[in-house]
Design a protein around this motif. Structure first.
Motif, PDB file in Angstrom:
ATOM      1  N   GLY A  52       0.782  -1.234   0.000  1.00  0.00           N
ATOM      2  CA  GLY A  52       0.000   0.000   0.000  1.00  0.00           C
ATOM      3  C   GLY A  52       0.806   1.271   0.000  1.00  0.00           C
ATOM      4  N   GLU A  53       2.062   1.215   0.403  1.00  0.00           N
ATOM      5  CA  GLU A  53       2.863   2.442   0.424  1.00  0.00           C
ATOM      6  C   GLU A  53       3.576   2.719  -0.905  1.00  0.00           C
ATOM      7  N   LEU A  54       3.248   1.937  -1.948  1.00  0.00           N
ATOM      8  CA  LEU A  54       3.854   2.150  -3.265  1.00  0.00           C
ATOM      9  C   LEU A  54       2.811   2.495  -4.313  1.00  0.00           C
ATOM     10  N   GLU A  55       3.281   3.131  -5.360  1.00  0.00           N
ATOM     11  CA  GLU A  55       2.550   3.275  -6.614  1.00  0.00           C
ATOM     12  C   GLU A  55       3.540   2.936  -7.717  1.00  0.00           C
ATOM     13  N   ALA A  56       3.036   2.530  -8.859  1.00  0.00           N
ATOM     14  CA  ALA A  56       3.886   2.338 -10.031  1.00  0.00           C
ATOM     15  C   ALA A  56       3.548   3.456 -11.006  1.00  0.00           C
ATOM     16  N   GLN A  57       4.563   4.089 -11.550  1.00  0.00           N
ATOM     17  CA  GLN A  57       4.374   5.152 -12.536  1.00  0.00           C
ATOM     18  C   GLN A  57       4.815   4.651 -13.900  1.00  0.00           C
ATOM     19  N   ILE A  58       3.982   4.884 -14.905  1.00  0.00           N
ATOM     20  CA  ILE A  58       4.306   4.520 -16.280  1.00  0.00           C
ATOM     21  C   ILE A  58       4.817   5.769 -16.976  1.00  0.00           C
ATOM     22  N   ARG A  59       6.008   5.651 -17.537  1.00  0.00           N
ATOM     23  CA  ARG A  59       6.667   6.800 -18.170  1.00  0.00           C
ATOM     24  C   ARG A  59       7.112   6.436 -19.579  1.00  0.00           C
TER      25      ARG A  59
END
Length: 151
Positions: free
Chosen positions: A61-68
């Motif tokens: 829960g303390e992460l997000e994934a970013q798509i770049r």
């Protein structure tokens, strides 16, 4: 040593041949993502398409994934991620997809197993919004877009 998190990844059926995300160098911050298209997708100039990657994630829960975007595709062909960075929330369990757009002057074909974007994981702090009657003053104040520069 830096903090480590375990992220689960599930290859979706029919995509056994598509590589899972991978870092291309030891100190790379992003994992390259591969297209899991059934057939080649032709992006004409100005056109956009949602490209599947063939996997889903489960992360703490303390992460997000970013798509770049991938810089090489952007520089050589004008192909970039339209909503950059795209956010994958920790509670999302569907297939990761990448929204690509062609800003170039020629059509571009996306083939199966082609590297199309990169995924970077970021820590997300827990934020509590507190409603107040007034905000403390700053030198900038309410100065908005272009406020701090002349060009």
């Amino acid at each position: 040593m830096s903090e480590q998190f375990q992220v689960q990844i599930k290859r979706l059926p029919g995509n056994e041949d598509v590589p899972l995300p991978v870092k291309m160098s030891e100190l790379a911050s992003g994992f390259d993502l591969y297209a899991a298209v059934a057939e080649p997708v032709i992006l004409a100039p100005g056109q956009r398409a949602l490209i599947p990657t063939g996997f889903a994630l489960a992360m703490p829960g303390e992460l997000e994934a970013q798509i770049r975007p991938r810089s090489g595709l952007a520089f050589k062909h004008g192909i970039t991620s339209l909503n950059s960075p795209g956010t994958i929330d920790a509670d999302y369990r569907g297939e990761v997809k990448v929204l690509l757009i062609n800003h170039g002057s020629e059509s571009f074909t996306i083939e199966r197993k082609e590297r199309i974007a990169q995924m970077v994981f970021q820590r997300v702090p827990q934020i509590i919004l507190q409603e107040v009657e007034e905000l403390d003053a700053t030198v900038r104040g309410a100065g908005g877009f272009g406020h701090t520069g002349t060009k």
